[in-house]
Design a protein around this motif. Sequence first.
Motif, PDB file in Angstrom:
ATOM      1  N   GLU A 142     -23.064  45.520 -67.840  1.00  0.00           N
ATOM      2  CA  GLU A 142     -23.326  46.367 -69.013  1.00  0.00           C
ATOM      3  C   GLU A 142     -24.678  47.059 -68.923  1.00  0.00           C
ATOM      4  O   GLU A 142     -24.784  48.252 -69.189  1.00  0.00           O
ATOM      5  N   LEU A 143     -25.723  46.317 -68.555  1.00  0.00           N
ATOM      6  CA  LEU A 143     -27.058  46.913 -68.506  1.00  0.00           C
ATOM      7  C   LEU A 143     -27.189  47.935 -67.386  1.00  0.00           C
ATOM      8  O   LEU A 143     -27.801  48.997 -67.567  1.00  0.00           O
ATOM      9  N   VAL A 144     -26.617  47.645 -66.224  1.00  0.00           N
ATOM     10  CA  VAL A 144     -26.681  48.606 -65.114  1.00  0.00           C
ATOM     11  C   VAL A 144     -25.840  49.841 -65.433  1.00  0.00           C
ATOM     12  O   VAL A 144     -26.255  50.967 -65.155  1.00  0.00           O
ATOM     13  N   THR A 145     -24.673  49.657 -66.032  1.00  0.00           N
ATOM     14  CA  THR A 145     -23.838  50.804 -66.412  1.00  0.00           C
ATOM     15  C   THR A 145     -24.589  51.723 -67.375  1.00  0.00           C
ATOM     16  O   THR A 145     -24.560  52.945 -67.220  1.00  0.00           O
ATOM     17  N   ASN A 146     -25.270  51.143 -68.366  1.00  0.00           N
ATOM     18  CA  ASN A 146     -26.064  51.963 -69.287  1.00  0.00           C
ATOM     19  C   ASN A 146     -27.151  52.728 -68.540  1.00  0.00           C
ATOM     20  O   ASN A 146     -27.387  53.905 -68.820  1.00  0.00           O
TER      21      ASN A 146
ATOM     22  N   ARG B  86     -29.892  51.346 -78.499  1.00  0.00           N
ATOM     23  CA  ARG B  86     -29.714  50.743 -79.815  1.00  0.00           C
ATOM     24  C   ARG B  86     -28.336  50.107 -79.890  1.00  0.00           C
ATOM     25  O   ARG B  86     -27.365  50.611 -79.321  1.00  0.00           O
ATOM     26  N   LEU B  87     -28.294  49.003 -80.569  1.00  0.00           N
ATOM     27  CA  LEU B  87     -27.054  48.269 -80.764  1.00  0.00           C
ATOM     28  C   LEU B  87     -26.176  49.039 -81.738  1.00  0.00           C
ATOM     29  O   LEU B  87     -26.638  49.468 -82.788  1.00  0.00           O
ATOM     30  N   ARG B  88     -24.914  49.241 -81.355  1.00  0.00           N
ATOM     31  CA  ARG B  88     -23.976  49.957 -82.223  1.00  0.00           C
ATOM     32  C   ARG B  88     -22.767  49.075 -82.482  1.00  0.00           C
ATOM     33  O   ARG B  88     -22.471  48.165 -81.718  1.00  0.00           O
ATOM     34  N   ARG B  89     -22.080  49.363 -83.538  1.00  0.00           N
ATOM     35  CA  ARG B  89     -20.804  48.711 -83.845  1.00  0.00           C
ATOM     36  C   ARG B  89     -19.718  49.734 -83.552  1.00  0.00           C
ATOM     37  O   ARG B  89     -19.541  50.698 -84.291  1.00  0.00           O
ATOM     38  N   ALA B  90     -19.010  49.534 -82.463  1.00  0.00           N
ATOM     39  CA  ALA B  90     -17.963  50.474 -82.078  1.00  0.00           C
ATOM     40  C   ALA B  90     -16.741  50.301 -82.978  1.00  0.00           C
ATOM     41  O   ALA B  90     -16.385  49.187 -83.347  1.00  0.00           O
ATOM     42  N   ARG B  91     -16.125  51.399 -83.309  1.00  0.00           N
ATOM     43  CA  ARG B  91     -14.868  51.370 -84.065  1.00  0.00           C
ATOM     44  C   ARG B  91     -13.730  51.077 -83.095  1.00  0.00           C
ATOM     45  O   ARG B  91     -13.878  51.179 -81.872  1.00  0.00           O
ATOM     46  N   ALA B  92     -12.592  50.731 -83.607  1.00  0.00           N
ATOM     47  CA  ALA B  92     -11.436  50.333 -82.784  1.00  0.00           C
ATOM     48  C   ALA B  92     -11.049  51.405 -81.774  1.00  0.00           C
ATOM     49  O   ALA B  92     -10.637  51.092 -80.654  1.00  0.00           O
ATOM     50  N   ASN B  93     -11.193  52.680 -82.123  1.00  0.00           N
ATOM     51  CA  ASN B  93     -10.773  53.771 -81.230  1.00  0.00           C
ATOM     52  C   ASN B  93     -11.877  54.273 -80.313  1.00  0.00           C
ATOM     53  O   ASN B  93     -11.621  55.126 -79.461  1.00  0.00           O
ATOM     54  N   ASP B  94     -13.105  53.800 -80.488  1.00  0.00           N
ATOM     55  CA  ASP B  94     -14.213  54.257 -79.652  1.00  0.00           C
ATOM     56  C   ASP B  94     -14.046  53.753 -78.223  1.00  0.00           C
ATOM     57  O   ASP B  94     -13.640  52.625 -77.991  1.00  0.00           O
ATOM     58  N   GLU B  95     -14.367  54.639 -77.266  1.00  0.00           N
ATOM     59  CA  GLU B  95     -14.259  54.264 -75.856  1.00  0.00           C
ATOM     60  C   GLU B  95     -15.567  53.709 -75.306  1.00  0.00           C
ATOM     61  O   GLU B  95     -15.616  53.248 -74.181  1.00  0.00           O
ATOM     62  N   SER B  96     -16.622  53.758 -76.073  1.00  0.00           N
ATOM     63  CA  SER B  96     -17.899  53.209 -75.628  1.00  0.00           C
ATOM     64  C   SER B  96     -18.625  52.627 -76.839  1.00  0.00           C
ATOM     65  O   SER B  96     -18.128  52.697 -77.955  1.00  0.00           O
ATOM     66  N   GLY B  97     -19.786  52.053 -76.599  1.00  0.00           N
ATOM     67  CA  GLY B  97     -20.593  51.527 -77.684  1.00  0.00           C
ATOM     68  C   GLY B  97     -20.520  50.026 -77.867  1.00  0.00           C
ATOM     69  O   GLY B  97     -21.072  49.492 -78.817  1.00  0.00           O
ATOM     70  N   ARG B  98     -19.848  49.336 -76.953  1.00  0.00           N
ATOM     71  CA  ARG B  98     -19.712  47.887 -77.084  1.00  0.00           C
ATOM     72  C   ARG B  98     -20.635  47.098 -76.158  1.00  0.00           C
ATOM     73  O   ARG B  98     -20.766  45.893 -76.292  1.00  0.00           O
ATOM     74  N   GLY B  99     -21.256  47.762 -75.207  1.00  0.00           N
ATOM     75  CA  GLY B  99     -22.026  47.089 -74.174  1.00  0.00           C
ATOM     76  C   GLY B  99     -23.155  46.222 -74.699  1.00  0.00           C
ATOM     77  O   GLY B  99     -23.242  45.036 -74.378  1.00  0.00           O
TER      78      GLY B  99
ATOM     79  N   ASP C  81     -35.130  51.306 -65.447  1.00  0.00           N
ATOM     80  CA  ASP C  81     -34.685  52.668 -65.167  1.00  0.00           C
ATOM     81  C   ASP C  81     -35.769  53.653 -65.599  1.00  0.00           C
ATOM     82  O   ASP C  81     -36.769  53.262 -66.189  1.00  0.00           O
ATOM     83  N   THR C  82     -35.571  54.932 -65.292  1.00  0.00           N
ATOM     84  CA  THR C  82     -36.602  55.940 -65.534  1.00  0.00           C
ATOM     85  C   THR C  82     -36.446  56.652 -66.870  1.00  0.00           C
ATOM     86  O   THR C  82     -37.284  57.481 -67.215  1.00  0.00           O
ATOM     87  N   ASP C  83     -35.429  56.340 -67.635  1.00  0.00           N
ATOM     88  CA  ASP C  83     -35.236  56.956 -68.949  1.00  0.00           C
ATOM     89  C   ASP C  83     -36.212  56.333 -69.936  1.00  0.00           C
ATOM     90  O   ASP C  83     -36.465  55.129 -69.901  1.00  0.00           O
ATOM     91  N   ASP C  84     -36.768  57.142 -70.826  1.00  0.00           N
ATOM     92  CA  ASP C  84     -37.735  56.591 -71.779  1.00  0.00           C
ATOM     93  C   ASP C  84     -37.129  56.330 -73.155  1.00  0.00           C
ATOM     94  O   ASP C  84     -37.813  55.903 -74.078  1.00  0.00           O
ATOM     95  N   CYS C  85     -35.850  56.550 -73.308  1.00  0.00           N
ATOM     96  CA  CYS C  85     -35.172  56.342 -74.585  1.00  0.00           C
ATOM     97  C   CYS C  85     -34.686  54.895 -74.695  1.00  0.00           C
ATOM     98  O   CYS C  85     -33.978  54.403 -73.815  1.00  0.00           O
TER      99      CYS C  85
ATOM    100  N   LYS D  95     -22.740  38.103 -64.859  1.00  0.00           N
ATOM    101  CA  LYS D  95     -22.074  39.281 -64.284  1.00  0.00           C
ATOM    102  C   LYS D  95     -21.788  40.327 -65.348  1.00  0.00           C
ATOM    103  O   LYS D  95     -21.985  41.527 -65.113  1.00  0.00           O
ATOM    104  N   LEU D  96     -21.344  39.886 -66.510  1.00  0.00           N
ATOM    105  CA  LEU D  96     -21.044  40.831 -67.582  1.00  0.00           C
ATOM    106  C   LEU D  96     -22.315  41.485 -68.120  1.00  0.00           C
ATOM    107  O   LEU D  96     -22.355  42.699 -68.323  1.00  0.00           O
ATOM    108  N   ILE D  97     -23.360  40.703 -68.317  1.00  0.00           N
ATOM    109  CA  ILE D  97     -24.638  41.254 -68.779  1.00  0.00           C
ATOM    110  C   ILE D  97     -25.171  42.278 -67.778  1.00  0.00           C
ATOM    111  O   ILE D  97     -25.556  43.391 -68.145  1.00  0.00           O
TER     112      ILE D  97
END
Length: 116
Positions: free
Chosen positions: A19-23, A55-68, A48-52, A14-16
Amino acid sequence: MTEWGLEGLEDSTKLIVSELVTNAVRHSTGPIRLRLIQHQVLTCEVFDTDDCSPRLRRARANDESGRGLFLVSQLSRRWGCRTTSGGKVIWAEQNLDSAPSHARASGAPGRGGIRR
């Protein structure tokens, strides 16, 4: 998941999927498709139809996204992206190890298949 005897993977799947559908919703403008495939592993694919490629990111403590994708990488044995003629598919595989042992037995009912 119940039909495949994979209740032990339900929460992580469910979590996977979330995250993937939200992206896909956030970064694509066209149709989105989800597919679960159970064979030697459980594979979750989101088209999905996006061609980009993500990339895996390391979110900082204050970031609201980037953890998926970080969460996806922690919950799956491996994940990746491949291009398709109309966009891309992001996939994540989970081992069947945490599923109940009767689901992994040879010839168990409901073994194998694809759910859309």
